[in-house]
Design a protein around this motif. Sequence first.
Motif, PDB file in Angstrom:
ATOM      1  N   ARG A 196      24.548  58.921  -3.154  1.00 23.42           N
ATOM      2  CA  ARG A 196      23.462  58.020  -3.547  1.00 23.42           C
ATOM      3  C   ARG A 196      23.576  57.542  -4.992  1.00 23.42           C
ATOM      4  O   ARG A 196      23.154  56.433  -5.312  1.00 23.42           O
ATOM      5  N   PHE A 197      24.137  58.360  -5.873  1.00 22.03           N
ATOM      6  CA  PHE A 197      24.027  58.042  -7.294  1.00 22.03           C
ATOM      7  C   PHE A 197      25.344  57.980  -8.059  1.00 22.03           C
ATOM      8  O   PHE A 197      25.371  57.482  -9.187  1.00 22.03           O
ATOM      9  N   ALA A 198      26.430  58.480  -7.505  1.00 16.99           N
ATOM     10  CA  ALA A 198      27.690  58.505  -8.247  1.00 16.99           C
ATOM     11  C   ALA A 198      28.370  57.146  -8.208  1.00 16.99           C
ATOM     12  O   ALA A 198      28.161  56.333  -7.295  1.00 16.99           O
ATOM     13  N   THR A 199      29.209  56.895  -9.199  1.00 14.99           N
ATOM     14  CA  THR A 199      30.006  55.675  -9.214  1.00 14.99           C
ATOM     15  C   THR A 199      31.081  55.755  -8.125  1.00 14.99           C
ATOM     16  O   THR A 199      31.390  56.837  -7.604  1.00 14.99           O
ATOM     17  N   GLN A 200      31.651  54.624  -7.798  1.00 16.45           N
ATOM     18  CA  GLN A 200      32.701  54.606  -6.784  1.00 16.45           C
ATOM     19  C   GLN A 200      33.872  55.480  -7.202  1.00 16.45           C
ATOM     20  O   GLN A 200      34.459  56.188  -6.369  1.00 16.45           O
ATOM     21  N   GLU A 201      34.215  55.459  -8.476  1.00 14.53           N
ATOM     22  CA  GLU A 201      35.327  56.288  -8.965  1.00 14.53           C
ATOM     23  C   GLU A 201      35.082  57.768  -8.695  1.00 14.53           C
ATOM     24  O   GLU A 201      35.973  58.489  -8.217  1.00 14.53           O
ATOM     25  N   VAL A 202      33.872  58.230  -8.981  1.00 16.63           N
ATOM     26  CA  VAL A 202      33.550  59.641  -8.775  1.00 16.63           C
ATOM     27  C   VAL A 202      33.487  59.968  -7.288  1.00 16.63           C
ATOM     28  O   VAL A 202      33.971  61.019  -6.850  1.00 16.63           O
ATOM     29  N   ARG A 203      32.905  59.087  -6.497  1.00 12.30           N
ATOM     30  CA  ARG A 203      32.855  59.336  -5.048  1.00 12.30           C
ATOM     31  C   ARG A 203      34.255  59.437  -4.466  1.00 12.30           C
ATOM     32  O   ARG A 203      34.531  60.300  -3.637  1.00 12.30           O
ATOM     33  N   GLU A 204      35.133  58.539  -4.891  1.00 14.17           N
ATOM     34  CA  GLU A 204      36.494  58.573  -4.362  1.00 14.17           C
ATOM     35  C   GLU A 204      37.227  59.855  -4.748  1.00 14.17           C
ATOM     36  O   GLU A 204      38.071  60.345  -3.999  1.00 14.17           O
TER      37      GLU A 204
END
Length: 378
Positions: free
Chosen positions: A97-105
């Motif tokens: 819900r809240f992380a950036t795409q970089e962190v999610r990846e």
Amino acid sequence: MTDQTELDDFRETVRALARNTFMDGYLSRAKSECYPYDTLRTLGRNGLLGLCIPEEMGGQGAGLQALGIACEEISYADNACGYQVFATNVTANLLTRFATQEVRERWLQPVMDGDVVAAIALTEPDTGSDAQALSTKATRVDGGWELSGEKTSITQAPDATVSIVVARSSESDRISAFVVPMDQSGISRQRFEDPGFRPVGRGSLVLDSVFVPESHLLGNDGEGFSLIMKEFDLTRTLIALMAVGIAQRAIDLTIEHAKNRTTFGKPLSHYQGVTFPIAEHLTYLRAIRALAASALQAPGQDRPSTVDAAMLKWWAPQVAFQAVQDCIVLHGHLGWSEELPLQALLRDVAGFQIGDGTPQIQKLIIARHAIGPEVMDR
């Protein structure tokens, strides 16, 4: 997953996994401080660590009621494994819900696969329930932030691969949240000696000018307090169901004991002094499940669940603790032994009375809602 038949089938599937895979090893794991990485990976392989994450993002898209079922059924077999389900799903939800795409990846799929251990670092030595008073600092630097401060009473801290660390921002003077890899320089840890929850561990984190890039800010600057507080409605409800799982196992053990143990020429189950406490505790557990189901349905029905969650959080651990304690007594001398899991169950469930807010805090939430903060805060 909202259809009752689907939920019932899901419960049976998770129950079979839990009791066939985790239950026999519970007592030996409960006495150990070795983190059970194997159980975490097994949970991940069976899709139980990303239950609420959309399927297109690698999760199950199953919903909060399924998560509640998983927490209860896995905790019945092994509370440390139940905590792995609990903490990992909450972390995955926050990242989604809240992380950036970089962190999610980088982190979301490994979290859901059970390849990394996740912790949420909120509590500090001088700020328990008063989370707004935390003093860990997040200082803006070139390219990101530097975190400095101490976090304590963090479950899974001794073995965490990644943590969500909550700190006070130097820019907004409000509370922000950061995704912090635990292999960063400047991080030291300490394990606490606890009576229960030993495999997953509890400890402290000291952060000394730990750098995290801008992309690792969770949500926006200054939103950390609100996004973590909003999760308490979920986490307090899940804790109640984990406590129910522990209590139900103790009761089931006691039912079998009462049917098979003979005294004065009759089975223990003949005596009301044995059967009535069992009946009472089963009633309480049924009521807790019903209130928890209502709380888990609330987000989908666009209604608040803060009061329900607070009721569950103060009541369920006390009910469960008393249930296990009574089951120990009903086992007689066998209950005062480490050969049965009852003592370990009692130690595990005791911690639920404190984590995520003490009973006093929960009752204050309920009372403020009923009476009104304008009266209570005079």
